[in-house]
Enzyme design. Structure first.
Site, PDB file in Angstrom:
ATOM      1  N   HIS A  63      29.484  11.410  11.409  1.00 53.24           N
ATOM      2  CA  HIS A  63      28.577  12.562  11.421  1.00 53.24           C
ATOM      3  C   HIS A  63      29.097  13.679  12.313  1.00 53.24           C
ATOM      4  O   HIS A  63      28.766  14.837  12.129  1.00 53.24           O
ATOM      5  CB  HIS A  63      27.186  12.152  11.902  1.00 53.24           C
ATOM      6  CG  HIS A  63      26.635  10.957  11.199  1.00 53.24           C
ATOM      7  ND1 HIS A  63      26.299  10.977   9.869  1.00 53.24           N
ATOM      8  CD2 HIS A  63      26.406   9.690  11.621  1.00 53.24           C
ATOM      9  CE1 HIS A  63      25.859   9.788   9.504  1.00 53.24           C
ATOM     10  NE2 HIS A  63      25.922   8.981  10.542  1.00 53.24           N
ATOM     11  N   HIS A  93      28.870  15.673  21.663  1.00 51.75           N
ATOM     12  CA  HIS A  93      29.364  15.850  20.291  1.00 51.75           C
ATOM     13  C   HIS A  93      29.064  17.284  19.859  1.00 51.75           C
ATOM     14  O   HIS A  93      28.403  18.029  20.596  1.00 51.75           O
ATOM     15  CB  HIS A  93      28.685  14.845  19.350  1.00 51.75           C
ATOM     16  CG  HIS A  93      27.211  15.028  19.290  1.00 51.75           C
ATOM     17  ND1 HIS A  93      26.344  14.359  20.129  1.00 51.75           N
ATOM     18  CD2 HIS A  93      26.426  15.842  18.533  1.00 51.75           C
ATOM     19  CE1 HIS A  93      25.108  14.744  19.877  1.00 51.75           C
ATOM     20  NE2 HIS A  93      25.129  15.655  18.914  1.00 51.75           N
ATOM     21  N   HIS A  95      28.144  20.143  16.459  1.00 52.62           N
ATOM     22  CA  HIS A  95      27.702  20.447  15.090  1.00 52.62           C
ATOM     23  C   HIS A  95      28.382  21.766  14.721  1.00 52.62           C
ATOM     24  O   HIS A  95      28.489  22.648  15.564  1.00 52.62           O
ATOM     25  CB  HIS A  95      26.182  20.605  15.034  1.00 52.62           C
ATOM     26  CG  HIS A  95      25.443  19.405  15.533  1.00 52.62           C
ATOM     27  ND1 HIS A  95      24.972  18.408  14.707  1.00 52.62           N
ATOM     28  CD2 HIS A  95      25.109  19.013  16.791  1.00 52.62           C
ATOM     29  CE1 HIS A  95      24.374  17.469  15.417  1.00 52.62           C
ATOM     30  NE2 HIS A  95      24.444  17.815  16.696  1.00 52.62           N
ATOM     31  N   GLU A 105      22.602  24.300  15.321  1.00 50.79           N
ATOM     32  CA  GLU A 105      21.334  23.695  14.900  1.00 50.79           C
ATOM     33  C   GLU A 105      20.186  24.588  15.356  1.00 50.79           C
ATOM     34  O   GLU A 105      19.374  25.041  14.557  1.00 50.79           O
ATOM     35  CB  GLU A 105      21.225  22.285  15.486  1.00 50.79           C
ATOM     36  CG  GLU A 105      22.344  21.372  15.011  1.00 50.79           C
ATOM     37  CD  GLU A 105      21.925  19.928  14.958  1.00 50.79           C
ATOM     38  OE1 GLU A 105      21.658  19.351  16.019  1.00 50.79           O
ATOM     39  OE2 GLU A 105      21.853  19.369  13.838  1.00 50.79           O
ATOM     40  N   HIS A 118      26.364  19.328  22.108  1.00 49.65           N
ATOM     41  CA  HIS A 118      25.243  18.565  22.672  1.00 49.65           C
ATOM     42  C   HIS A 118      25.737  17.547  23.680  1.00 49.65           C
ATOM     43  O   HIS A 118      26.493  16.642  23.323  1.00 49.65           O
ATOM     44  CB  HIS A 118      24.476  17.843  21.556  1.00 49.65           C
ATOM     45  CG  HIS A 118      23.690  18.774  20.697  1.00 49.65           C
ATOM     46  ND1 HIS A 118      23.307  18.471  19.417  1.00 49.65           N
ATOM     47  CD2 HIS A 118      23.196  20.017  20.961  1.00 49.65           C
ATOM     48  CE1 HIS A 118      22.612  19.487  18.920  1.00 49.65           C
ATOM     49  NE2 HIS A 118      22.542  20.443  19.832  1.00 49.65           N
ATOM     50  N   THR A 198      18.273  15.277  16.510  1.00 50.55           N
ATOM     51  CA  THR A 198      18.423  16.106  15.302  1.00 50.55           C
ATOM     52  C   THR A 198      19.070  15.335  14.159  1.00 50.55           C
ATOM     53  O   THR A 198      19.360  15.907  13.110  1.00 50.55           O
ATOM     54  CB  THR A 198      19.258  17.366  15.594  1.00 50.55           C
ATOM     55  OG1 THR A 198      20.599  16.960  15.918  1.00 50.55           O
ATOM     56  CG2 THR A 198      18.668  18.171  16.734  1.00 50.55           C
ATOM     57  N   THR A 199      19.336  14.051  14.383  1.00 53.40           N
ATOM     58  CA  THR A 199      19.847  13.166  13.330  1.00 53.40           C
ATOM     59  C   THR A 199      18.935  11.947  13.260  1.00 53.40           C
ATOM     60  O   THR A 199      18.284  11.606  14.247  1.00 53.40           O
ATOM     61  CB  THR A 199      21.274  12.670  13.647  1.00 53.40           C
ATOM     62  OG1 THR A 199      21.232  11.835  14.812  1.00 53.40           O
ATOM     63  CG2 THR A 199      22.228  13.831  13.876  1.00 53.40           C
TER      64      THR A 199
HETATM   65  C1  SG5 Z   1      21.589   9.488  19.303  1.00 51.56           C
HETATM   66  O1  SG5 Z   1      21.336  10.641  18.483  1.00 51.56           O
HETATM   67  C2  SG5 Z   1      22.750   8.697  18.762  1.00 51.56           C
HETATM   68  C3  SG5 Z   1      23.934   9.568  18.420  1.00 51.56           C
HETATM   69  C4  SG5 Z   1      23.549  10.794  17.622  1.00 51.56           C
HETATM   70  C5  SG5 Z   1      22.420  11.491  18.303  1.00 51.56           C
HETATM   71  O2  SG5 Z   1      21.874   9.908  20.598  1.00 51.56           O
HETATM   72  O3  SG5 Z   1      23.179   7.741  19.744  1.00 51.56           O
HETATM   73  C6  SG5 Z   1      23.357   6.425  19.391  1.00 51.56           C
HETATM   74  O4  SG5 Z   1      23.100   6.014  18.296  1.00 51.56           O
HETATM   75  C7  SG5 Z   1      23.890   5.488  20.454  1.00 51.56           C
HETATM   76  C8  SG5 Z   1      25.247   5.827  20.978  1.00 51.56           C
HETATM   77  O5  SG5 Z   1      24.878   8.794  17.701  1.00 51.56           O
HETATM   78  C9  SG5 Z   1      25.999   8.336  18.309  1.00 51.56           C
HETATM   79  O6  SG5 Z   1      26.369   8.699  19.372  1.00 51.56           O
HETATM   80  C10 SG5 Z   1      26.737   7.316  17.523  1.00 51.56           C
HETATM   81  C11 SG5 Z   1      27.928   6.760  18.213  1.00 51.56           C
HETATM   82  O7  SG5 Z   1      24.662  11.677  17.522  1.00 51.56           O
HETATM   83  C12 SG5 Z   1      25.329  11.809  16.350  1.00 51.56           C
HETATM   84  O8  SG5 Z   1      25.176  11.078  15.424  1.00 51.56           O
HETATM   85  C13 SG5 Z   1      26.283  12.952  16.261  1.00 51.56           C
HETATM   86  C14 SG5 Z   1      25.787  14.041  15.351  1.00 51.56           C
HETATM   87  C15 SG5 Z   1      21.950  12.783  17.728  1.00 51.56           C
HETATM   88  O9  SG5 Z   1      21.889  13.537  18.871  1.00 51.56           O
HETATM   89  S1  SG5 Z   1      21.390  14.974  18.978  1.00 51.56           S
HETATM   90  O10 SG5 Z   1      19.965  14.977  18.791  1.00 51.56           O
HETATM   91  O11 SG5 Z   1      21.834  15.406  20.266  1.00 51.56           O
HETATM   92  N1  SG5 Z   1      22.056  15.838  17.844  1.00 51.56           N
HETATM   93 ZN    ZN Z   2      23.686  16.882  18.246  1.00 51.47          ZN
END
Ligand code: SG5
Ligand code: ZN
Length: 260
Positions: A63, A93, A95, A105, A118, A198-199
């Site tokens: 993602h 990460h 976007h 976003e 973020h 946001t995901t």
């Molecule tokens: C959670 O949500 C997830 C992130 C995800 C954001 O923080 O965390 C976990 O599932 C545990 C590590 O996913 C990961 O980090 C997977 C390794 O971020 C994403 O998927 C990247 C887009 C979403 O976060 S946000 O609201 O700041 N965008």
């Molecule tokens: Zn994010």
């Protein structure tokens, strides 16, 4: 199954509510920040204590591109601002959009930026793990930083130079000693409001802290993000990672506060 969501026609943000009903909840993110936001004199400065370079790895989670941190102690935390406790840095990460497109976003008075960074933190005072915190009301604090196109960013190359090693979904490689301080704008003035991831799973657990000042990155640097792939190396289909942003969601009466 929970991973069939994405940003495409058949699995994009407009359809997330079918598997994640909270998508239509009362405190979803992102939002549009209106032109006039009232100053809250009770808000102190936000402090980002990132002096120990606790990054571990960089990965492609299908993602976004994610830089992961050692969050077993309090070496990299934020505190102050709207937060009652220190929150530990877990990962950051980005976007972004497609070529010449919108990519952030959050929007500001209806306007998008090219990308949004973020920095994801969790409350280790109230919760015993990131996963518990991520599903709890005061669990997470995400600092959002807007990226606008302009000159080359002096430090972003450290990340873009590592991207060839995490081109495909599921790849991960060492990324030690990176200090996200180098990605902060010069002023830490911010807006804050209560929202969600946001995901999916879109948990309503996030205190959002959006820095008002963007950082500048070049179109060439953003081009390197768009060489990443949503798909895995073994998959037949190849899908460029771009337009991985959720559009603004209804405010539903929430208060947004400004630090200045
Ligand atoms: C959670 O949500 C997830 C992130 C995800 C954001 O923080 O965390 C976990 O599932 C545990 C590590 O996913 C990961 O980090 C997977 C390794 O971020 C994403 O998927 C990247 C887009 C979403 O976060 S946000 O609201 O700041 N965008
Ligand atoms: Zn994010």
């Amino acid at each position: 199954k929970g991973n069939h969501w994405g940003y495409g026609k058949e699995n994009g943000p407009d359809l997330w509510h079918t598997h994640y009903p909270v998508a239509q909840g009362s405190r979803q993110s992102p939002i549009d920040i209106p032109r006039q936001v009232s100053h809250d004199p009770s808000l102190g400065p936000i402090v980002l204590d990132y002096d120990h370079c606790t990054s571990i790895s960089i990965s492609n989670n299908g993602h976004s591109v994610v830089v992961n941190f050692d969050d077993t102690d309090e070496r990299s935390v934020i505190h102050g601002g709207p937060l009652e406790n220190p929150y530990r840095l877990k990962q950051f990460h980005f976007h972004w959009g497609g070529k010449g497109c919108d990519g952030s976003e959050h929007t500001v008075a209806g306007n998008s930026y090219a990308s949004e960074l973020h920095l994801v933190h969790w409350n280790a005072v109230k919760y015993t793990s990131f996963d518990h915190a991520a599903a709890a009301p005061e669990g997470l604090a995400v600092v959002g930083i807007f990226l606008e196109t302009g000159d080359d960013h002096r430090w972003l190359h450290t990340i873009t130079d590592a991207m060839y090693m995490v081109k495909y979904k599921g790849s991960i490689t060492d990324f030690k000693g990176f200090n996200p301080k180098c990605l902060l704008p010069s002023s830490l003035h911010y807006w804050t409001y209560l929202g969600s991831l946001t995901t999916p799973p879109l948990h309503e657990s996030v205190t959002w802290i959006l820095l008002k000042d963007p950082i500048a990155v070049s179109e060439k640097q953003l081009g390197k993000f768009r060489l990443l792939q949503f798909t895995g190396e073994e998959e037949d289909q190849r899908l460029r990672m771009e337009n991985n942003f959720r559009p603004p969601q209804p405010l539903k009466g929430r208060r947004i506060r400004s630090s200045n």
